[in-house]
Design a protein around this motif. Structure first.
Motif, PDB file in Angstrom:
ATOM      1  N   LEU A   1       0.822  -1.210   0.000  1.00 23.51           N
ATOM      2  CA  LEU A   1       0.000   0.000   0.000  1.00 23.51           C
ATOM      3  C   LEU A   1       0.857   1.261   0.000  1.00 23.51           C
ATOM      4  N   LEU A   2       1.863   1.298   0.854  1.00 24.27           N
ATOM      5  CA  LEU A   2       2.716   2.488   0.924  1.00 24.27           C
ATOM      6  C   LEU A   2       3.498   2.690  -0.369  1.00 24.27           C
ATOM      7  N   ASN A   3       3.909   1.605  -0.996  1.00 24.62           N
ATOM      8  CA  ASN A   3       4.593   1.724  -2.293  1.00 24.62           C
ATOM      9  C   ASN A   3       3.654   2.314  -3.342  1.00 24.62           C
ATOM     10  N   GLU A   4       2.396   1.897  -3.320  1.00 23.41           N
ATOM     11  CA  GLU A   4       1.431   2.408  -4.294  1.00 23.41           C
ATOM     12  C   GLU A   4       1.110   3.878  -4.037  1.00 23.41           C
TER      13      GLU A   4
ATOM     14  N   ARG B   1     -12.666   9.380  -2.867  1.00 23.45           N
ATOM     15  CA  ARG B   1     -11.740   8.853  -1.878  1.00 23.45           C
ATOM     16  C   ARG B   1     -11.697   7.332  -1.928  1.00 23.45           C
ATOM     17  N   ILE B   2     -10.665   6.767  -1.290  1.00 19.52           N
ATOM     18  CA  ILE B   2     -10.553   5.320  -1.147  1.00 19.52           C
ATOM     19  C   ILE B   2     -10.436   5.018   0.340  1.00 19.52           C
ATOM     20  N   HIS B   3     -11.225   4.061   0.820  1.00 13.97           N
ATOM     21  CA  HIS B   3     -11.253   3.712   2.235  1.00 13.97           C
ATOM     22  C   HIS B   3     -10.864   2.246   2.380  1.00 13.97           C
ATOM     23  N   ILE B   4      -9.763   1.983   3.102  1.00 18.79           N
ATOM     24  CA  ILE B   4      -9.168   0.656   3.136  1.00 18.79           C
ATOM     25  C   ILE B   4      -9.127   0.142   4.578  1.00 18.79           C
ATOM     26  N   SER B   5      -9.631  -1.066   4.769  1.00 23.37           N
ATOM     27  CA  SER B   5      -9.639  -1.674   6.094  1.00 23.37           C
ATOM     28  C   SER B   5      -8.320  -2.389   6.350  1.00 23.37           C
ATOM     29  N   SER B   6      -8.151  -2.866   7.578  1.00 22.66           N
ATOM     30  CA  SER B   6      -6.934  -3.591   7.943  1.00 22.66           C
ATOM     31  C   SER B   6      -6.801  -4.901   7.163  1.00 22.66           C
ATOM     32  N   GLU B   7      -7.910  -5.364   6.565  1.00 22.94           N
ATOM     33  CA  GLU B   7      -7.869  -6.590   5.761  1.00 22.94           C
ATOM     34  C   GLU B   7      -7.404  -6.341   4.338  1.00 22.94           C
ATOM     35  N   GLY B   8      -7.214  -5.060   3.994  1.00 23.83           N
ATOM     36  CA  GLY B   8      -6.840  -4.733   2.631  1.00 23.83           C
ATOM     37  C   GLY B   8      -8.022  -4.651   1.687  1.00 23.83           C
ATOM     38  N   LYS B   9      -9.227  -4.504   2.243  1.00 19.86           N
ATOM     39  CA  LYS B   9     -10.427  -4.373   1.423  1.00 19.86           C
ATOM     40  C   LYS B   9     -10.848  -2.906   1.340  1.00 19.86           C
ATOM     41  N   ALA B  10     -11.372  -2.523   0.186  1.00 19.70           N
ATOM     42  CA  ALA B  10     -11.916  -1.176   0.012  1.00 19.70           C
ATOM     43  C   ALA B  10     -13.406  -1.214   0.297  1.00 19.70           C
TER      44      ALA B  10
ATOM     45  N   HIS C   1      -3.926  -2.879  -7.646  1.00 17.48           N
ATOM     46  CA  HIS C   1      -3.334  -1.572  -7.363  1.00 17.48           C
ATOM     47  C   HIS C   1      -4.455  -0.582  -7.048  1.00 17.48           C
ATOM     48  N   ILE C   2      -4.227   0.303  -6.087  1.00 15.48           N
ATOM     49  CA  ILE C   2      -5.284   1.232  -5.700  1.00 15.48           C
ATOM     50  C   ILE C   2      -5.715   2.130  -6.861  1.00 15.48           C
ATOM     51  N   LEU C   3      -4.797   2.426  -7.785  1.00 14.71           N
ATOM     52  CA  LEU C   3      -5.188   3.237  -8.939  1.00 14.71           C
ATOM     53  C   LEU C   3      -6.077   2.458  -9.896  1.00 14.71           C
ATOM     54  N   ASP C   4      -5.817   1.173 -10.031  1.00 14.94           N
ATOM     55  CA  ASP C   4      -6.693   0.348 -10.875  1.00 14.94           C
ATOM     56  C   ASP C   4      -8.106   0.328 -10.305  1.00 14.94           C
ATOM     57  N   PHE C   5      -8.209   0.280  -8.982  1.00 14.72           N
ATOM     58  CA  PHE C   5      -9.533   0.330  -8.364  1.00 14.72           C
ATOM     59  C   PHE C   5     -10.176   1.691  -8.581  1.00 14.72           C
ATOM     60  N   TYR C   6      -9.427   2.762  -8.370  1.00  9.36           N
ATOM     61  CA  TYR C   6     -10.002   4.095  -8.512  1.00  9.36           C
ATOM     62  C   TYR C   6     -10.463   4.358  -9.946  1.00  9.36           C
TER      63      TYR C   6
END
Length: 379
Positions: free
Chosen positions: A132-135, A313-322, A342-347
């Motif tokens: 996540l931090l890399n993305e 916005r993107i909201h991410i839980s501790s499980e890695g789910k949006a 990738h978070i951008l692919d989701f957005y």
């Protein structure tokens, strides 16, 4: 408002949601605008009129009568204007990435669903956290991004928090960090560390009460320790060592205590900003107010006619789910598993683009947005 009028407005809102083509939506919005205007809801009528024209219609019959400058309180109009602006700004990159690394909170506030969430005590894996931090770093090299390392949790319960913030500060170019905490674990060492992290743009402390008895009843925490922590943080600001904006927040109940809280903060912590916002029901997940009484729902009986800035916005839980938005505290509405995406692919996915581009108000959105009564700029 008469029950018959309210029922008509609710029925017209259902028509907007159920109509599939643009012409039908335009006509439904026009009829809704007329009905809202007749009942004196000028702001909602204005937005419905704009929505009618957005879908290719001629607007409502009363469209020419909607003089926005005559509306004393333009909160919903202003929020809709911000939403429209954001549609053009955050086309390919999110406005905020919000994430929790540990689904734990040491408070037991009745107006928060943290005690109800099935993921309680879950810890984000180091593998996904690194991904996540890399993305986020990838995005920060292309545009400015805001991040909020909290969700329905107390971020300082995770021993990794300070190192996460240091990594963001050191390795990411264009990032602004907003931190939300109840303040009970914001000790001197943590406060000093925060003061040295330049990319933190705002710290919000959810204090909620200005007296010991109600504070302890509502949160289950030590009032004295939390106040001591805030005083130390304020001392850093007085010395010029903390340059971040700090908000001291309360979940409002509409009583005189709301204003008394604001005055308390101004008096005791003059360099910090008091903030009080009406309690929400977390899209139906909370039923009681801070006193344990049944929560009074949105009083108009119909859904505010506007878009939602959560869609950027993107909201991410501790499980890695949006999840669909920050008010889905228990995780009822997952929309993507970001462990393998990738978070951008989701957005940039069809679902997120639909929210940003294809619709004009939440009445056209899928559940739970089409029944949500929450909006940020309060009346």
């Amino acid at each position: 408002m008469h029950m018959k009028s309210k029922d008509r407005i609710v029925a017209l809102e259902h028509n907007v949601h159920n109509n599939s083509n643009a012409a039908q939506k335009a006509r439904s919005y026009g009829e809704l605008s007329d009905a809202l205007f007749a009942e004196g809801f000028v702001q909602d009528a204005s937005i419905a009129n704009d929505a009618s024209m957005y879908h290719g219609g001629q607007g409502s019959c009363v469209g020419q009568e909607l003089d926005r400058d005559s509306v004393n309180n333009k909160n919903r109009l202003e929020e809709q204007a911000e939403y429209i602006k954001n549609r053009n700004i955050f086309t390919d990159y999110p406005s905020v990435i919000q994430f929790e690394t540990l689904s734990m909170c040491n408070a037991r506030c009745v107006y928060c669903p943290s005690m109800k969430t099935p993921r309680r005590n879950n810890r984000m894996t180091d593998v996904y956290l690194d991904k996540l931090l890399n993305e986020i770093g990838d995005i920060s090299r292309e545009t400015t991004i805001a991040i909020a390392p909290h969700y329905v949790n107390e971020p300082f319960m995770d021993s990794r928090l300070i190192e996460i913030l240091k990594r963001v500060d050191k390795q990411m170019s264009r990032v602004k960090v907003s931190l939300f905490t109840n303040g009970s674990l914001l000790y001197e060492r943590e406060a000093k560390e925060l003061s040295q992290i330049g990319k933190i743009s705002a710290i919000s402390v959810s204090l909620n009460e200005y007296e010991k008895a109600p504070y302890t009843r509502v949160t289950g925490l030590s009032f004295e320790k939390t106040i001591q922590n805030i005083k130390y943080l304020h001392g850093l600001a007085e010395k010029g060592q903390l340059k971040t904006e700090v908000y001291i927040r309360r979940v409002g109940d509409g009583s005189a205590s709301d204003q008394e809280f604001v005055e308390f903060v101004k008096r005791e912590f003059p360099l910090f900003i008091p903030a009080c916002r009406r309690q929400t029901d977390w899209i139906g997940q909370i039923d009681t107010d801070s006193s344990g009484n049944a929560l009074v729902k949105y009083p108009l009986g119909f859904i505010p006619v506007m878009g939602c800035n959560q869609w950027f916005r993107i909201h991410i839980s501790s499980e890695g789910k949006a999840y669909v938005c920050c008010f889905d505290g228990v995780g009822k509405w997952p929309v993507a598993d970001l462990n393998h995406m990738h978070i951008l692919d989701f957005y940039r996915s069809k679902y997120k683009r639909m929210l940003r581009k294809d619709i004009y108000t939440r009445l056209e959105a899928p559940p739970p947005c089409n029944s949500c009564n929450i909006y940020w700029n309060e009346d």
